[in-house]
Scaffold this motif. Sequence first.
Motif, mmCIF file in Angstrom:
data_model
loop_
_atom_site.group_PDB
_atom_site.id
_atom_site.type_symbol
_atom_site.label_atom_id
_atom_site.label_comp_id
_atom_site.label_asym_id
_atom_site.label_seq_id
_atom_site.Cartn_x
_atom_site.Cartn_y
_atom_site.Cartn_z
ATOM 1 N N ALA A 141 -3.844 17.871 -3.001
ATOM 2 C CA ALA A 141 -2.449 18.279 -3.221
ATOM 3 C C ALA A 141 -2.120 18.305 -4.707
ATOM 4 O O ALA A 141 -1.469 19.234 -5.209
ATOM 5 N N MET A 142 -2.573 17.280 -5.433
ATOM 6 C CA MET A 142 -2.345 17.235 -6.870
ATOM 7 C C MET A 142 -3.014 18.415 -7.569
ATOM 8 O O MET A 142 -2.432 19.063 -8.441
ATOM 9 N N LYS A 191 0.832 -1.200 0.000
ATOM 10 C CA LYS A 191 0.000 0.000 0.000
ATOM 11 C C LYS A 191 0.870 1.255 0.000
ATOM 12 O O LYS A 191 2.012 1.247 0.471
ATOM 13 N N LEU A 192 0.328 2.353 -0.513
ATOM 14 C CA LEU A 192 1.085 3.595 -0.682
ATOM 15 C C LEU A 192 0.740 4.620 0.386
ATOM 16 O O LEU A 192 -0.431 4.785 0.740
ATOM 17 N N ASN A 193 1.755 5.338 0.870
ATOM 18 C CA ASN A 193 1.477 6.504 1.696
ATOM 19 C C ASN A 193 1.205 7.695 0.768
ATOM 20 O O ASN A 193 1.322 7.598 -0.446
ATOM 21 N N LYS A 194 0.833 8.850 1.348
ATOM 22 C CA LYS A 194 0.415 9.998 0.531
ATOM 23 C C LYS A 194 1.562 10.526 -0.339
ATOM 24 O O LYS A 194 1.350 10.941 -1.482
ATOM 25 N N THR A 195 2.786 10.490 0.190
ATOM 26 C CA THR A 195 3.922 11.021 -0.563
ATOM 27 C C THR A 195 4.186 10.208 -1.822
ATOM 28 O O THR A 195 4.352 10.767 -2.916
ATOM 29 N N LYS A 196 4.205 8.892 -1.676
ATOM 30 C CA LYS A 196 4.434 8.031 -2.839
ATOM 31 C C LYS A 196 3.230 8.031 -3.778
ATOM 32 O O LYS A 196 3.386 7.997 -5.000
ATOM 33 N N ALA A 197 2.030 8.065 -3.197
ATOM 34 C CA ALA A 197 0.819 8.064 -4.029
ATOM 35 C C ALA A 197 0.747 9.314 -4.886
ATOM 36 O O ALA A 197 0.346 9.259 -6.058
ATOM 37 N N LEU A 198 1.137 10.457 -4.325
ATOM 38 C CA LEU A 198 1.128 11.687 -5.106
ATOM 39 C C LEU A 198 2.049 11.570 -6.309
ATOM 40 O O LEU A 198 1.734 12.034 -7.406
ATOM 41 N N ALA A 199 3.193 10.899 -6.103
ATOM 42 C CA ALA A 199 4.150 10.737 -7.195
ATOM 43 C C ALA A 199 3.627 9.791 -8.265
ATOM 44 O O ALA A 199 3.650 10.107 -9.461
ATOM 45 N N ILE A 200 3.120 8.639 -7.853
ATOM 46 C CA ILE A 200 2.779 7.603 -8.827
ATOM 47 C C ILE A 200 1.428 7.847 -9.497
ATOM 48 O O ILE A 200 1.234 7.491 -10.658
ATOM 49 N N LEU A 201 0.484 8.495 -8.779
ATOM 50 C CA LEU A 201 -0.860 8.691 -9.327
ATOM 51 C C LEU A 201 -1.088 10.083 -9.895
ATOM 52 O O LEU A 201 -2.081 10.311 -10.590
ATOM 53 N N SER A 202 -0.185 11.031 -9.594
ATOM 54 C CA SER A 202 -0.339 12.393 -10.106
ATOM 55 C C SER A 202 0.616 12.697 -11.247
ATOM 56 O O SER A 202 0.555 13.779 -11.832
ATOM 57 N N SER A 203 1.491 11.765 -11.549
ATOM 58 C CA SER A 203 2.508 12.047 -12.564
ATOM 59 C C SER A 203 1.893 12.340 -13.924
ATOM 60 O O SER A 203 2.380 13.178 -14.677
ATOM 61 N N ASP A 204 0.782 11.670 -14.250
ATOM 62 C CA ASP A 204 0.121 11.918 -15.534
ATOM 63 C C ASP A 204 -0.432 13.335 -15.586
ATOM 64 O O ASP A 204 -0.196 14.084 -16.544
#
Length: 608
Positions: free
Chosen positions: A255-256, A23-36
């Motif tokens: 945040a995104m 599972k992802l924390n917010k910091t990693k999730a922002l990177a992997i799911l907001s990159s697009d």
Amino acid sequence: MMSIMKRILIGRPLKSTELSEQKLNKTKALAILSSDALSSIAYGPEQILIALMVIGSAAFWYSIPVAVGVIILLTALILSYRQIIFAYPHGGGAYVVSKNNLGVNAGLIAGGSLLVDYILTVAVSVSAGTDAITSAFPALHSHTVEIAVIFVILITILNLRGLTESASILAYPVYLFVLAFILLIGGGIYKIVTGDVSASAHTPIGTPVAGISLFILLRTFASGCSALTGVEAISNAIPHFKDPAPNNAAKTLLAMGGLLAALFAGIVYLAYYLGTVPNEKVTVVSQMAEEIFGRNVFYYFIQGTTALILILAANTGYSAFPLLAVNLAKDKFIPRMFLIRGDRLGYSNGIIILGFFSILLILAFQAKTEHLIPLYAVGVFLPFTLSQTGMMVKWMREKPKGWRQKLTINTIGAAISLIVTIMFFLTKFPKVWPILVFLPLIVLLFHRIRRHYDAVGDQLRLSTCEPAFKIEGNVMIVPVAGMTHVVENSLNYAKSLHPDQIIAVYIAFERDSEKEFEEKWKKWQPDIRLVTLHSHYRSIINPLTKFVDTVEKKAKEGNYRVTVVIPQFIPKKGWHNILHNQSSLLIRTFLLYRRDVIVTTVPFHLKK
């Protein structure tokens, strides 16, 4: 060898109990799911300028009010998808919202659009990233397609290694990209404040421009909305978040949205003020970075991080596509193989399929970003419209506390999304018409798959299945190609089952060999009946299947079952298989489709 290569590329298998660690924390999730979404800053403002170029550079000041409109839509979408996250905390996004509130077909249109859109996400992101690389190194321009394909393969492998591992790697380039664009915007504003930019570089805001029209402005707005692709990914991927998943997903979405709005506004303003003109071989960001910093370390840092995030933005597709596929597979609209987790606990089949079709798109469009973006944007704004409309229906039907405010947000989002979708069809029809062909076909395919699964369930269910065939006896047919240990092994197996009759069948191509084989058989297996069939056209399948059908019809009259026992030798090494004609596999393939014939293979393993 294959197993060793798999372990090197993918890593060791993970236990099912280790799923919570993925599972992802917010910091990693922002990177992997907001990159697009964040990566679209690199080409969204450029699409606005390209749309205004039909009037001329004097019309570039209109990019400012257009950008304001895009940010208003972004705000509506962020607030709406935040509501979707809490209303549907198990994920599914536009597909689940549309299906539950607008009906199955609306859900399938949204789901089908998003599946295609995530494939386009990978193709567009990698193609745009390759453009950034070739802008900095023009000598590579002729190898754009090859570079793009290599990047897709690498990202696919990275995702097969697991969500946490890919997120750990992706976090660095995403946050470096944000830093690079903050430096770019800050450097540009400093240059403007210190008077290093000539006022003649741009047309003052409000200057009348001949030829401008509402239609052109709407088309420009639609082009700028390509920067909003990827906004829905977080609502689709709630299961990827650590608990409490909905709260963490909602915070990551906000945040995104904040980052996307700030960076998008800054780039549009700088492009207008600097008077940057789109160029086919050099991106707008590349031109701005060179003008502000020159060709120094800052320029290459901005280009490098832009190229990285554009390429790695494809990871949003790799995160969202498999989860959407899982939701569709649970509802039996796509194959159940998408429900299977791989060695690293990711949905490997979805990841591999996504990579494969993305490469096909890149090859088909020769990695031309401008040809892919319109199709890409339509694919996401159609689900935007459906999901907003679905939430409107939900609030009007359920009327929870504060529903009027929520309804207002969704109504604004639905109206603007619908306008953007229509504008894409009106202004870019030659580039987006394929979606009108493929989307109905995809929905039809979904229904065909669902009907198949329903039919299978009806036939397998004990309460509805037809009565089982009563078996009074068994007739075994053994195809033989010679007198060998393989055949002997199969005959011994058939005898051990004590059937009513065993029939050996030999297919002869020459009359002489037929008689010779019969004589040898009488001496070798006198108690086994041999039937020889002559094949005029050197085919094994046709005479054998005709014989099996004949025996099966006669056997059925007496409630007898026909079993075909196929002898097969298994080479010691896998590559040895290509040295043999595999006739046993061919026979098995044909006979498996005979309704009342049982097919079994008796393997004989070679030792050297």
